[in-house]
Design an enzyme around this catalytic site. Structure first.
Site, PDB file in Angstrom:
ATOM      1  N   GLU A  66     -10.530  32.407  22.836  1.00 44.09           N
ATOM      2  CA  GLU A  66     -10.228  33.402  24.179  1.00 44.09           C
ATOM      3  C   GLU A  66     -11.267  33.210  24.828  1.00 44.09           C
ATOM      4  OE1 GLU A  66      -7.051  33.537  24.170  1.00 44.09           O
ATOM      5  OE2 GLU A  66      -6.705  33.314  22.232  1.00 44.09           O
TER       6      GLU A  66
ATOM      7  N   GLU B  71      -5.547  35.538  26.630  1.00 39.43           N
ATOM      8  CA  GLU B  71      -6.808  35.420  27.206  1.00 39.43           C
ATOM      9  C   GLU B  71      -6.895  36.038  28.674  1.00 39.43           C
ATOM     10  OE1 GLU B  71      -4.388  31.508  28.318  1.00 39.43           O
ATOM     11  OE2 GLU B  71      -4.749  32.816  26.646  1.00 39.43           O
TER      12      GLU B  71
END
Length: 648
Positions: free
Chosen positions: A356, A331
């Protein structure tokens, strides 16, 4: 703690700059050797040169710091044996309250025959209050753990508290665990070399020396020189390419922890898939990536914004990496890294990218301060992911995915055992243990179960969304601990805080009315689980059942857990009374064990002769059965994490 830039005084202001108020130090992190609690990191600047033929990164790091107390003797940073430090220097910076210094430039050496060129050199602009010259600093590197070292840099003795200064470190990094070099043959196109970084959890200390702890956040900027024709991307809010210089410039305007500083370079081409999103991929993958994600990423972002507030990172781009990327997705702010092989499965692509996206609020904006509480990021992101999929694809889609993952969680718990240290929600990270080993299904799914439990307590998913939105707004760009989440939850739902005084007693009373009369006909395994709930919650109406059970059961596996629970609360006198009445019927080894528990409050692991009494689970003496309510505080205290059952 968020390391934010010092305030700059408006032009024409007359008053002398006030000393900034003291900030709480970062949470103690056993995975970091750094002295982060003694300094405030304002900004870091990186000058990086990528040398794929040598699989080497040459760097210059400029740390902008303030000491939190006068005359600190040294600055300690996290580093790694793969990183070779060439030099360290000190420079006084202009007071950020009176002057704003632009980012420094970096001079890259021209490659020549023979030895490798040195790392980049910083070039500082001359401005009011700035000292262009740098003085060298002594430094040493010491072992820390198998995943890193400590770098101690001696500081000038006259350094004042809250006085801005810079530390300049020039280094090269080879075979670093954070930096993955790929030959062209290992990419899809087989055309150009490829490199990417992966900092989570504690790898970025081999990328650049840093406070490698999620408790410390700062803004950063970078200048990167790469071979001709290689596209460079970073997890930054702004990026430009200066063609005449052949370098890329990046700037991240929001504070992030060290592990979220990420870089990727290779034969990458972009394609827009929405008003604030594009995909980057090798040319042969670009069409597939675009067709699968065009338009939908904006739907996911919009759904997340409706739930949890504005997306604060500007762009949301995705880069698809070769199959050697060690995880499915990462992420990194503004630039999510995703393994290219996931393009083959639409459902997993949807779920993982939405996860994410959720990290943009939970994990990136609000970060767990220690790796022991990684569930604060992953559990909340998993909950948010499922709220987003419910909004965009319906409840059936979310229920199926949740059932699939929870089934995997139960199978994992069955494999490891419910009392396995790694299966706990709140994991104890011992010194020397790599935090990456804590990254497992429990972090995600037990974290989700606890967050879902909180949402059920308030009784309305929309109200809980409102709470999470307020939580993000309050703590954005900072790092938090679990108690911050719980305190915010009770502040947002004061009616639950008022109910918490009698909550446990009411629950146990209701359970007792339903089940207590039936327990006499059930086996000992079921009865001890109920009696542990009775003891742990000081439920006096059923204490006679505890007495009757201890009078009839002489086995270690049933007596030890109850005596341990009795001696950790307000029922020790009751335990003594029962023991004196039953000790004559106990085996001598068991009698000595219980005597130690009663007199010292120690568990069976500290007892002499424990190995003589029974085998297997009996010798362990630790039936850590899931209790409905785990609280051991006085009923009038505020709810703490241990007050709630988070067993899946």
């Amino acid at each position: 703690m968020a390391a934010q830039c010092c305030c700059r005084k408006a032009p024409g202001a007359e008053a002398a700059p006030a000393r900034p108020p003291p900030e709480p130090p970062p949470a103690l992190d056993v995975a970091s050797a750094s002295s982060a609690q003694l300094f405030r990191l304002r900004h870091l600047q990186l000058g990086l040169e990528l040398r794929p033929e040598a699989r080497e990164l040459a760097g210059c790091l400029v740390l902008e710091l303030c000491a939190l107390r006068p005359a600190p003797r040294a600055l300690v940073l996290d580093t790694h044996p793969a990183l070779r430090l060439h030099s360290a220097a000190f420079r006084r910076a202009p007071n950020a309250a009176t002057a704003a210094e632009p980012s420094c430039a970096f001079a890259f050496a021209t490659p020549g025959p023979g030895s490798a060129p040195p790392p980049p050199l910083p070039a500082f602009p001359e401005g009011p209050g700035a000292e262009p010259s740098c003085c060298p600093l002594a430094f040493r590197v010491d072992p820390f753990t198998d995943y890193g070292s400590s770098l101690t840099v001696t500081l000038p003795p006259e350094l004042e508290a809250h006085q801005p200064f810079q530390v300049i470190l020039r280094y090269t990094s080879t075979d670093a665990p954070a930096i993955w070099w790929l030959d062209p043959e290992l990419t899809y196109g087989s055309a150009k070399p490829f490199v990417f970084t992966q900092g989570h959890s504690v790898c970025n200390r081999s990328f650049f020396p840093c406070f490698d702890t999620p408790a410390v956040k700062c803004t950063y900027s970078a200048v990167v020189k790469a071979p001709s024709g290689v596209q460079v991307l970073m997890s930054a809010t702004k990026s430009t390419y200066v063609e005449e210089e052949g370098v890329y410039h990046f700037h991240m305007e929001h504070p992030v922890p060290a592990y979220l500083v990420a870089l990727v370079a290779g034969d990458l081409q972009p394609a827009d898939i929405g008003p604030r999103s594009r995909v980057w991929a090798e040319p042969c993958l670009l069409s597939m990536a675009t067709s699968k994600l065009s338009g939908v990423v904006e739907q996911w972002l919009s759904a997340a914004e409706r739930l949890y507030g504005p997306y604060m990172w500007g762009r949301y781009d995705i880069v698809f990496l070769p199959p050697s990327f060690p995880i499915v997705a990462m992420e990194n702010p503004c630039l999510t890294f995703v393994i290219s092989s996931i393009l083959e499965c639409d459902e997993f692509l949807v779920i993982d990218v939405i996860h994410e996206v959720a990290h943009s609020w939970f994990g990136n904006a609000v970060t767990n301060a220690t790796w022991e509480e990684m569930w604060l990021s992953e559990g909340l992101a998993t909950y948010a992911q499922r709220r987003i999929t419910t909004e965009t694809y319906g409840a059936a889609f979310t229920c199926l995915e949740t059932a699939f993952r929870l089934d995997a969680l139960h199978r994992q718990m069955k494999l490891l055992g419910e009392d396995s240290p790694v299966s706990k929600l709140q994991v104890k990270l011992e010194p020397g243990v790599n935090p990456s080993h804590l990254m497992n299904l429990f972090t995600y799914e037990k974290g989700y179960c606890f967050v879902y439990y909180l949402s059920q307590l308030c009784g309305d998913p929309q109200r809980f969304d409102d709470f999470l939105r307020a939580y993000v707004e309050k703590y954005k760009f900072t790092s938090v601990v679990a108690q911050d989440l719980l305190d915010s939850f009770l502040s947002f739902f004061p009616e639950l805080k008022e109910q918490s005084v009698d909550c446990r007693a009411e629950v146990v009373m209701s359970l007792s009315k339903c089940y207590s009369s039936l327990l006499d006909s059930m086996n000992a395994e079921i009865r001890i689980r109920w009696l542990q709930i009775v003891v742990r919650n000081d439920y006096y109406p059923d204490l006679h059942r505890v007495r009757r059970f201890l009078e009839s059961q002489m086995s270690r596996m049933y007596t030890i857990p109850l005596y341990e629970d009795l001696c950790t609360g307000a029922l020790k006198s009751f335990a003594l009374e029962v023991f004196y009445q039953t000790q004559g019927r106990l085996h001598p080894n068991l009698r000595r064990t219980i005597q130690q528990i009663l007199t010292q409050g120690l568990g069976p692991s500290a007892e002499p002769g424990a190995e003589q009494g029974g085998t297997g689970a009996e010798a362990e003496g630790d039936v850590d059965t899931p209790a409905l309510l785990l609280g051991d505080e006085a009923p009038s205290s505020a709810i703490a994490l241990r007050d709630v059952n988070v067993s899946a």
